[in-house]
Structure formats: C-alpha cells, structure tokens
Design an enzyme around this catalytic site. Structure first.
Site, mmCIF file in Angstrom:
data_model
loop_
_atom_site.group_PDB
_atom_site.id
_atom_site.type_symbol
_atom_site.label_atom_id
_atom_site.label_comp_id
_atom_site.label_asym_id
_atom_site.label_seq_id
_atom_site.Cartn_x
_atom_site.Cartn_y
_atom_site.Cartn_z
ATOM 1 N N HIS A 50 0.891 -1.192 -0.081
ATOM 2 C CA HIS A 50 0.087 -0.001 -0.070
ATOM 3 C C HIS A 50 0.904 1.197 -0.058
ATOM 4 O O HIS A 50 1.928 1.446 0.796
ATOM 5 C CB HIS A 50 -0.950 -0.035 1.174
ATOM 6 C CG HIS A 50 -2.162 -0.787 1.083
ATOM 7 N ND1 HIS A 50 -3.280 -0.632 1.907
ATOM 8 C CD2 HIS A 50 -2.278 -1.751 0.372
ATOM 9 C CE1 HIS A 50 -4.280 -1.635 1.666
ATOM 10 N NE2 HIS A 50 -3.790 -2.234 0.474
ATOM 11 N N TYR A 65 -8.925 5.820 7.606
ATOM 12 C CA TYR A 65 -8.924 6.109 9.231
ATOM 13 C C TYR A 65 -9.719 7.373 9.247
ATOM 14 O O TYR A 65 -9.625 8.497 8.554
ATOM 15 C CB TYR A 65 -7.660 6.698 9.567
ATOM 16 C CG TYR A 65 -6.483 5.615 10.005
ATOM 17 C CD1 TYR A 65 -5.791 4.933 8.572
ATOM 18 C CD2 TYR A 65 -6.217 4.979 11.253
ATOM 19 C CE1 TYR A 65 -4.930 3.862 9.113
ATOM 20 C CE2 TYR A 65 -5.516 4.115 11.297
ATOM 21 C CZ TYR A 65 -4.542 3.470 9.990
ATOM 22 O OH TYR A 65 -3.868 2.489 10.631
ATOM 23 N N PRO A 89 -3.708 0.136 19.282
ATOM 24 C CA PRO A 89 -3.718 -0.300 18.019
ATOM 25 C C PRO A 89 -3.551 0.506 16.801
ATOM 26 O O PRO A 89 -3.147 0.105 15.777
ATOM 27 C CB PRO A 89 -5.008 -1.407 18.003
ATOM 28 C CG PRO A 89 -5.868 -0.785 18.628
ATOM 29 C CD PRO A 89 -5.176 -0.091 20.085
ATOM 30 N N TYR A 147 4.496 6.218 10.339
ATOM 31 C CA TYR A 147 3.571 4.986 9.935
ATOM 32 C C TYR A 147 4.493 3.897 9.105
ATOM 33 O O TYR A 147 4.107 2.761 9.326
ATOM 34 C CB TYR A 147 2.267 5.537 9.049
ATOM 35 C CG TYR A 147 1.159 4.710 8.845
ATOM 36 C CD1 TYR A 147 1.377 3.488 8.412
ATOM 37 C CD2 TYR A 147 0.094 4.775 9.728
ATOM 38 C CE1 TYR A 147 0.408 2.473 8.124
ATOM 39 C CE2 TYR A 147 -1.118 3.860 9.622
ATOM 40 C CZ TYR A 147 -0.846 2.736 8.804
ATOM 41 O OH TYR A 147 -1.867 1.823 8.742
HETATM 42 C C1 DHB Z 1 -5.311 -3.073 11.421
HETATM 43 C C2 DHB Z 1 -5.147 -2.527 12.455
HETATM 44 C C3 DHB Z 1 -4.835 -1.395 12.940
HETATM 45 O O1 DHB Z 1 -4.487 -0.920 14.113
HETATM 46 C C4 DHB Z 1 -4.364 -0.383 12.022
HETATM 47 O O2 DHB Z 1 -3.929 0.889 12.511
HETATM 48 C C5 DHB Z 1 -4.592 -0.643 10.752
HETATM 49 C C6 DHB Z 1 -4.944 -1.798 10.364
HETATM 50 C C7 DHB Z 1 -5.739 -4.186 10.901
HETATM 51 O O3 DHB Z 1 -5.978 -5.065 11.875
HETATM 52 O O4 DHB Z 1 -5.854 -4.309 9.582
#
Ligand code: DHB
Length: 395
Positions: free
Chosen positions: A76, A205, A298, A388
């Site tokens: 990506h 997002y 996450p 990122y």
């Molecule tokens: C996923 C999880 C994330 O916390 C994130 O920022 C992006 C993708 C995932 O599970 O695909």
C-alpha cells in the site's frame, strides 16, 4: 518425573516475537527452546493487526520468510485520512520513499510455525505454571508443567520473555529495578472480520462525531473493520446490522459516490486500548521483547512491527554474547530498543488521540485542526508518513 533440558536461550512465548527470535538465532547456530501456554492451533489462528512496515518486510525477506508475503501480501502506498465531507490520501511512497504491506499477523505466525517445523526446532506448547528463576546468575532457568503433567526445568544461558502482557517475565524483574509508564484510554475498539471484498483500495482512518472508524483488509475477499465503542462494551450487543449501519455512517457511505459494501461478519470482538512501557528491557540474564515490555494502542498498527524491531536488535546481541562473549550489544539492548519503543508509543498515542472522540469539545476542535494540517501540509503529512511506514531499524 522431573526432566531437565539444556539450551543456550530459553524463550517464553511462541507468538511472533518468540518464534522470530528462535528463527534468527537458529540461523546463527544458537540453540533455543520456546515454551508457550497456548496450543499451536490457538497461536496460529488468533487475529491481530495486519500492517507490516518497510523494515519488517525487509527483515522477513532477508531470513527466508518472504516468499508467501511476496505472493499474498499487498503493498500500500499510503492511507486515507478523513472527517465528514473530506477524504485525503497521504502518500507515504512519494513523501518518504517507503510504504507498508497488508499481510496479517496471523499469516506471519503461520509462516514462522512452518519454518520452525521444517527446521525441527523445539517449541513446547500447552505448558502451565511457567516460572523464571535465577536471572541474576549465569544459569537462569525456566520451569513449567508440560501437557502430560510432567515437571520440566530448562537451564539456559539467557531467558527471553516474549510472553506478552499476561506472561510471567515482565514481573520477574524485581519491582525495585523496574520503572513502568501507563496510559488507559477512555474507549475501546469493536473489531470485525467480514467475508466481503474491501470497499477501498487502501486503509481509511475516519474521524467522526459518533466515534472513530477504520476500514482495513486482509485479502481481496476479506475486510477488517473497526469502530470506536465505550469501554466495557459487550460485542454481542452489536448486531451485524448495527455494525454495518455505524460503519456506513462513520466511513461516509454515499459521500462523493463512495459506497461501503456490507457482507457476512465472521468474527467480532472488543479490544481495550492502553499504552504501557517497562524499563529496563534487560535485567541480568532476562531480556524482554515485544508486548512483554510494551503495549501500544492499535491505531497505526505498531505492535507487531515494534516486536520485530526488538527481536532484530536482540538476536545479534545474543549471538555476540553467547558465541563470542562480547557483551557490548547486550548491554546496549535496553537503551537502544527503548528509543524506538518511545517513538512508537508517542506515534500510537498521537494517532489515537487525534482520531477518537474523547467527549471534550475542546479536543474536538484541536483534532480537526490537526487533521487538516496533517492532510494538507507536506510537513504535517511527512511526519505521519515517516512514522507510519516505519523508521529504519537503526533509527
Ligand atoms: C489494522 C489494525 C490497525 O490497528 C491499524 O491501524 C491498521 C490496520 C488491521 O487489523 O488491519
């Protein structure tokens, strides 16, 4: 009957950190035994994040773990960042000349298990009562009860805790010798795995007054989606219809012709969100790696990548220590690893607090201002892209 096993490195935890460490050490001729409380089937199936940084992919490829990743992973270029009526693409490839791959932790774990089996490595699943001993000595040990009820003792040169936040290793560092920083966030994620082609080419997002939403994916036929929900939410209180309606609203179904395609939901669960950092990451002959030493929320998918970065530092340090009696890298491990840990801790906190509703109207205005700046200024976008896509391992 008690049994005693001997090895150079006893690894506690057969998740990606422990299994990758065993893979890297084995490649350098260092013997390991890995112990794990769960079954192999459980470890292989558990669903985690799905984004690999540039340096994670480089490392996996360089040690023979890249073939399925190259066949099934999806590069990506960047992500979409959006809020109501606006969607912006942040192009990491053009901003920082690095990008990410969509390849699930479940797939990485499967590759590691297959490589471990092919090499005949010792991984002991379904152990209980795991305890760590004598870490201040030259002969630390791990004891446990195996699946047949036998008491087993592993004597090693080094013990590595890759046993996450619930394992015994982080607490084996005496309280007087450790420092801990934590942050609990006032929201959780409802995560959904759906058998439906992704409605987007790259991750979305989404900031929204109802709460954050994320559209991720696992493959051309499987989507991974998340919704911000209150702490303490019971996943069963969210019907499939309610989930798809909330995702459609928050992700902007119908805006500028964009559509979210619903489909059968195969799995749903609630993930709490917190940050945790424990220092030092080495005490005597116990080393910590991955979630045993640090947890990130996450948002930004740093958990697995950070565990891989720890192991990439730790493996050469242990090779130098055990094969050459050279202590320099092992002595530097904690300080070196913690520099990246704090960078990712900050980035994950920043992404999280920029995108989630906190309930404070002042925060709302700051979030929207920051989102506009990140999405429209090259300086703002580059900061997000660099973190990122992942800083180089040597950072
Ligand atoms: C996923 C999880 C994330 O916390 C994130 O920022 C992006 C993708 C995932 O599970 O695909």
């Amino acid at each position: 009957m008690a049994a005693t096993l001997r090895t150079q490195v006893a690894v506690v935890g057969a998740g990606p950190a422990g299994m990758l460490l065993a893979h890297l050490l084995d490649g350098e001729g260092i013997d390991c035994i890995v112990v794990e409380t769960r079954s192999e089937a459980y470890v292989a199936a558990r669903i985690r994040a799905g984004i690999l940084e540039n340096s994670t992919v480089d490392l996996l490829r360089s040690v023979g773990l890249g073939s399925r990743l190259d066949a099934e992973g999806h590069p990506h270029r960047g992500i979409y960042l959006q809020w109501p009526h606006e969607r912006h693409h942040i192009n990491f490839a053009s901003l920082v000349d690095r990008h990410v791959w969509v390849y699930g932790q479940t797939q990485v774990q499967r590759d590691l298990i297959e490589a471990s089996r092919a090499a005949g490595r010792r991984v002991i699943y379904e152990v209980s009562d795991t305890a760590i001993h004598d870490i201040e000595s030259d002969q630390p040990a791990v004891t446990f009860t195996d699946m047949d009820g036998r008491q087993v003792r592993i004597e090693a040169g080094v013990v590595v805790g890759c046993d996450g936040s619930f394992g015994p290793c982080r607490a084996a560092v005496p309280e007087r010798a450790r420092e801990v920083w934590t942050r609990v966030y006032p929201y959780s994620w409802l995560g959904v795995l759906a058998d439906v082609p992704p409605s987007t080419d790259e991750l979305i997002y989404a900031w929204h007054p109802d709460g954050f939403a994320l559209h991720s994916m696992r493959s051309p036929t499987v989507s991974r989606l998340y919704l911000q929900v209150p702490n303490g939410t019971d996943a069963s209180s969210w019907s499939d219809d309610r989930i798809w309606a909330a995702l459609a609203a928050r992700l902007g179904h119908g805006q500028d012709g964009w559509e979210l395609y619903p489909g059968p939901i195969a799995e749903k669960s609630v993930l709490p969100m917190h940050s945790y950092v424990q220092s030092p990451m080495r005490y005597g002959n116990l080393f910590l790696a991955g979630d045993a030493a640090h947890i990130v929320p996450p948002t930004g998918a740093k958990g697995l990548n950070l565990a891989v970065a720890d192991v990439a530092l730790l493996a050469p340090a242990l090779v130098a220590l055990l094969a050459k009696h050279d202590t320099a890298l092992a002595d530097a491990y904690s300080d070196t690893a913690l520099r990246r840990v704090w960078r990712c801790t900050h980035f994950s906190w920043w992404m999280t607090t920029m995108l989630h509703q906190s309930g404070d109207p002042f925060d709302t205005q700051l979030q929207l201002s920051q989102l506009r700046w990140v999405a429209t200024s090259t300086a703002g976008a580059t900061g997000l892209a660099e973190n990122y896509a992942g800083l180089p391992l040597g950072f």
